[in-house]
Design a protein around this motif. Structure first.
Motif, PDB file in Angstrom:
ATOM      1  N   ASP A   1       4.638 -46.789 -46.390  1.00  0.00           N
ATOM      2  CA  ASP A   1       4.952 -46.778 -47.821  1.00  0.00           C
ATOM      3  C   ASP A   1       4.244 -47.913 -48.551  1.00  0.00           C
ATOM      4  O   ASP A   1       3.748 -47.747 -49.654  1.00  0.00           O
ATOM      5  CB  ASP A   1       6.467 -46.880 -48.025  1.00  0.00           C
ATOM      6  CG  ASP A   1       7.168 -45.639 -47.481  1.00  0.00           C
ATOM      7  OD1 ASP A   1       6.485 -44.588 -47.413  1.00  0.00           O
ATOM      8  OD2 ASP A   1       8.348 -45.727 -47.106  1.00  0.00           O
ATOM      9  N   ASP A   2       4.184 -49.078 -47.926  1.00  0.00           N
ATOM     10  CA  ASP A   2       3.563 -50.244 -48.573  1.00  0.00           C
ATOM     11  C   ASP A   2       2.187 -50.499 -47.942  1.00  0.00           C
ATOM     12  O   ASP A   2       2.062 -51.292 -47.016  1.00  0.00           O
ATOM     13  CB  ASP A   2       4.493 -51.458 -48.388  1.00  0.00           C
ATOM     14  CG  ASP A   2       3.888 -52.716 -48.995  1.00  0.00           C
ATOM     15  OD1 ASP A   2       2.880 -52.594 -49.747  1.00  0.00           O
ATOM     16  OD2 ASP A   2       4.398 -53.812 -48.725  1.00  0.00           O
TER      17      ASP A   2
ATOM     18  N   LEU B   1       0.905 -53.579 -45.608  1.00  0.00           N
ATOM     19  CA  LEU B   1       0.549 -53.285 -44.219  1.00  0.00           C
ATOM     20  C   LEU B   1      -0.798 -53.900 -43.851  1.00  0.00           C
ATOM     21  O   LEU B   1      -0.964 -54.478 -42.781  1.00  0.00           O
ATOM     22  CB  LEU B   1       0.474 -51.772 -44.012  1.00  0.00           C
ATOM     23  CG  LEU B   1       1.764 -51.046 -43.628  1.00  0.00           C
ATOM     24  CD1 LEU B   1       1.511 -49.557 -43.537  1.00  0.00           C
ATOM     25  CD2 LEU B   1       2.302 -51.575 -42.299  1.00  0.00           C
ATOM     26  N   LEU B   2      -1.757 -53.749 -44.789  1.00  0.00           N
ATOM     27  CA  LEU B   2      -3.116 -54.249 -44.534  1.00  0.00           C
ATOM     28  C   LEU B   2      -3.082 -55.737 -44.211  1.00  0.00           C
ATOM     29  O   LEU B   2      -3.644 -56.204 -43.218  1.00  0.00           O
ATOM     30  CB  LEU B   2      -3.997 -53.981 -45.761  1.00  0.00           C
ATOM     31  CG  LEU B   2      -5.496 -54.172 -45.584  1.00  0.00           C
ATOM     32  CD1 LEU B   2      -6.058 -53.187 -44.576  1.00  0.00           C
ATOM     33  CD2 LEU B   2      -6.212 -54.021 -46.924  1.00  0.00           C
ATOM     34  N   ALA B   3      -2.337 -56.482 -45.041  1.00  0.00           N
ATOM     35  CA  ALA B   3      -2.257 -57.926 -44.856  1.00  0.00           C
ATOM     36  C   ALA B   3      -1.533 -58.266 -43.551  1.00  0.00           C
ATOM     37  O   ALA B   3      -1.953 -59.162 -42.810  1.00  0.00           O
ATOM     38  CB  ALA B   3      -1.534 -58.552 -46.053  1.00  0.00           C
TER      39      ALA B   3
ATOM     40  N   GLY C   1      -9.966 -44.131 -46.845  1.00  0.00           N
ATOM     41  CA  GLY C   1      -9.377 -43.053 -47.650  1.00  0.00           C
ATOM     42  C   GLY C   1      -7.942 -43.412 -47.972  1.00  0.00           C
ATOM     43  O   GLY C   1      -7.659 -44.513 -48.431  1.00  0.00           O
ATOM     44  N   ALA C   2      -7.004 -42.498 -47.647  1.00  0.00           N
ATOM     45  CA  ALA C   2      -5.606 -42.725 -47.982  1.00  0.00           C
ATOM     46  C   ALA C   2      -4.885 -43.528 -46.911  1.00  0.00           C
ATOM     47  O   ALA C   2      -3.740 -43.911 -47.083  1.00  0.00           O
ATOM     48  CB  ALA C   2      -4.910 -41.378 -48.188  1.00  0.00           C
TER      49      ALA C   2
ATOM     50  N   GLY D   1       8.464 -46.192 -43.307  1.00  0.00           N
ATOM     51  CA  GLY D   1       7.606 -44.996 -43.236  1.00  0.00           C
ATOM     52  C   GLY D   1       6.318 -45.207 -42.485  1.00  0.00           C
ATOM     53  O   GLY D   1       5.335 -44.516 -42.735  1.00  0.00           O
ATOM     54  N   VAL D   2       6.310 -46.183 -41.579  1.00  0.00           N
ATOM     55  CA  VAL D   2       5.066 -46.501 -40.878  1.00  0.00           C
ATOM     56  C   VAL D   2       4.782 -45.476 -39.780  1.00  0.00           C
ATOM     57  O   VAL D   2       5.661 -45.136 -39.004  1.00  0.00           O
ATOM     58  CB  VAL D   2       5.140 -47.912 -40.253  1.00  0.00           C
ATOM     59  CG1 VAL D   2       3.862 -48.207 -39.457  1.00  0.00           C
ATOM     60  CG2 VAL D   2       5.350 -48.949 -41.331  1.00  0.00           C
TER      61      VAL D   2
END
Lengths: 366, 304
Positions: free
Chosen positions: B235-236, B240-242, B257-258, B284-285
């Motif tokens: 969801d976030d 998540l990337l960080a 992409g998404a 929601g991971v």
């Protein structure tokens, strides 16, 4: 040779498909020839005159009516004194003030009453020529007055005869010049723009990767415009003949042979410039640089002989200078090719130089 | 007799002022091969094409086409290659047919003599042969450009970003056409910024900032990827990337992409990792192992 025909076929198709070019090459010369001969005149007409009449005699009235009757002047009125006349000049309404002194009519040799002429010098041509015309008018009036008082006229008029252009028609002087300007514009700009557009659109890349040599490629860029320019010249000469009554005193062959050499030189210059530039803007700017020099320095408008010595030297490097000499001499004086061989040789030299440069400057490889 | 390569590039270098567009680039393209140059804009692809098509002289190294040197034998090369520049460069004011016959005539040939070669492509635009080239749709322009580059039967074809600005369906059709040409024995050097097109080439070179990052078959490049690639979503996404980048044992994480792609060494326990970050509050991971794509290879090699 076959390649050249293929390329020419493509150029001609593209020329006629262009929405703007065919119209421009027809309308532009016609407009120039129909409009500019009336505009580019060095004759000064309608010089605004204010008279300060300090004499108020029949003699001074005669001078005023002569001024009023002349095409050269437009009599704006009389002013009570010089200062109010000067105010009209400062306001830009009048160009010349004529101050007639008291006693203008009583001409005696021993005490001469001077008419004073004051001219606005901002427009130097108008001021100088207006003053000149006014001087003549005043002197003629004085001569008449003198002649009436003394039965024997003191001096005969000086006889002036203008050879080759008897009425000193400025238009006849300008029409060959306008033809030359047309040929500079069309012969120089059209091939230059045509080539640089291929560069801008990238179509030249495809040609560069083909075995087409630079000679046929460059010739295909030049030849259509040689034809166009000579056609335009013919139209311009017809207009000169039937609208202005200017016939060629010399031979049409002399005009055409000089024109061929000239358009070869101009188009070669245009293509050389385009070869060195990558955008239309660059080409236009460079071409304008040359055109301004050509128009102002080749004797098209002002005679080369009245330029400073150093400038006259520069004019020797300008192809139009020789063409101007040929066109005016053949058109107005009927000079022959044999008499003008130096000018023809110079034009031929420029044609060879610029067309060689045009071919050499085209590089398929960066 | 040993079969000659269609294209050979050795230590090729090109500089523009202080910028090095090509830095000692070497590769070769075999006869009848579709060789792809994959790289972003400004990677030096167009400079390479211009050198190979004899439009540009290199500053160092050498390039040859059909055994002919790009500088010394440029005249012969021009007879043997077809070039389709990245920008549409046909005559917009000439019709489809006029363009094609013009380019045929430049090489001293005609449409009819070579119709068989271009027929599969030309037949698609032939109904519009009287239409001005400038009025064609993007896909049709591209087909016409390919026809014009082919009409003199070149043995080597240079296609500089032929599919840029063309819709996905037309792009697919275009690659089908290239397959057909390869069957006719034509060698093709094609560049593209689209990684997904790399798979249609026999071999590819990854190029970035004037350097070749790797040359292999598309499968070979992917197989050479020695780490696991995981697709991550939640969801976030930015959080998540960080978070993933801060995790030890993970060699890369980047938006794809998404989703995010996570690159991690063998032995990385994705299930345990998802459970751990879910406990940290990420909702929601989902994370699953996928195979590496060309883009993952590219990003990894670029980071090196």
């Amino acid at each position: 040779m076959k390649i050249l025909l293929v390329l020419l076929d493509k150029e001609i198709r593209q020329f006629w498909r262009n929405r703007f070019l065919p119209v421009m090459t027809i309308v532009f010369p016609i407009l120039v020839m129909l409009i500019f001969p009336w505009i580019t005149t060095m004759e000064v007409r309608n010089v605004g005159v204010v008279v300060v009449d300090g004499d108020r005699s029949s003699a001074s009235r005669r001078l005023v009516s002569k001024i009023g009757a002349s095409d050269n002047f437009s009599l704006l009125g009389t002013a009570p004194d010089f200062n109010s006349a000067l105010a009209a000049l400062e306001a830009g309404e009048a160009d010349i003030i004529v101050e007639i002194p008291d006693g203008f009519g009583e001409i005696r040799a021993e005490e001469h009453r001077n008419v004073s002429i004051s001219a606005n010098g901002v427009n130097a041509v108008k001021g100088a020529l207006g003053t000149q015309y006014m001087l003549q008018t005043v002197m003629r009036t004085q001569a008449e007055l003198l002649g009436e008082k003394m039965p024997f006229s003191p001096a005969d008029d000086i006889a002036v005869l203008n050879l080759y252009n008897p009425t000193l028609e400025y238009r006849f002087y300008m029409i060959p010049a306008l033809m030359i300007i047309l040929m500079i514009m069309l012969g120089g700009f059209l091939p230059a723009l045509n080539l640089v557009i291929e560069k801008e659109k990238g179509t030249i890349e495809q040609i560069n990767v083909s075995p087409v040599g630079r000679l046929p490629f460059t010739l295909a860029k030049l030849i259509p415009f040689w034809i166009i320019v000579l056609a335009v010249l013919s139209v311009a000469m017809l207009i000169a003949r039937f609208v202005y009554g200017l016939t060629i005193a010399g031979s049409a062959g002399a005009i055409y042979s000089a024109s061929v050499l000239f358009v070869l030189a101009m188009s070669g210059l245009g293509v050389t410039v385009a070869n060195h530039s990558s955008t239309m803007q660059q080409t236009m700017f460079e071409m304008f640089f040359f055109v301004v020099i050509f128009v102002l320095m080749s004797g098209l408008i002002t005679p080369v002989e009245s330029m400073p010595e150093w400038a006259q030297w520069i004019t020797r490097l300008l192809p139009p200078r020789y063409f101007v000499d040929i066109m005016r001499a053949v058109y107005l004086k009927g000079t022959t090719v044999a008499e003008l061989w130096r000018e023809y040789l110079a034009l031929g030299g420029f044609a060879l130089l610029f067309d060689t440069l045009a071919v050499v400057a085209y590089k398929k490889q960066a | 007799m040993e079969e000659r390569n269609a294209i050979e590039v050795r230590e090729l270098t090109k500089r523009y002022g202080g910028v090095t567009a090509l830095d000692r680039v070497s590769f070769e393209v075999g006869c009848g091969e579709i060789f792809g140059l994959i790289g972003p804009d400004g990677a030096g692809k167009t400079s390479l094409f211009r050198i190979l098509t004899t439009l540009l002289a290199p500053d160092g190294g050498s390039a040859s086409v059909n055994g002919l040197d790009s500088v010394a034998d440029y005249r012969q090369i021009r007879r043997q290659v077809g070039y389709m520049p990245g920008r549409f460069s046909l005559y917009a004011d000439l019709s489809v047919e006029e363009n094609l016959s013009f380019f045929a005539a430049l090489f001293g040939t005609g449409i009819r003599e070579n119709y068989d070669l271009v027929a599969p492509i030309y037949s698609q635009i032939e109904p519009f042969r009287k239409r001005r080239a400038g009025k064609l749709s993007g896909g049709m322009k591209q087909k016409l450009a390919l026809c014009c580059a082919l009409i003199h039967r070149p043995s080597v074809l240079f296609l500089d970003e032929p599919t840029t600005g063309v819709d996905a369906l037309s792009r697919g059709e275009f690659w089908d056409m290239l397959d057909g040409l390869r069957r006719c024995g034509i060698s093709i050097l094609v560049s593209t910024p689209y990684m997904d097109e790399a798979g249609r080439c026999d071999r590819i070179a990854l190029i970035n900032e004037g350097r070749i990052l790797g040359i292999d078959t598309p499968q070979g490049l992917v197989d050479g990827f020695d780490e696991g690639v995981y697709e991550l979503s939640g969801d976030d996404m930015s959080g998540l990337l960080a978070r993933v980048r801060a995790e030890r044992g993970i060699s890369g994480c980047y938006p794809f992409g998404a989703v995010h792609h996570v690159v991690a060494a063998e032995g990385f326990d994705a299930v345990a990792f998802v459970a751990r970050i879910a406990a940290e509050g990420f909702s929601g991971v989902s994370m699953q192992c996928i195979g590496a794509g060309i883009e993952d290879v590219f990003i990894k090699k670029m980071g090196r």
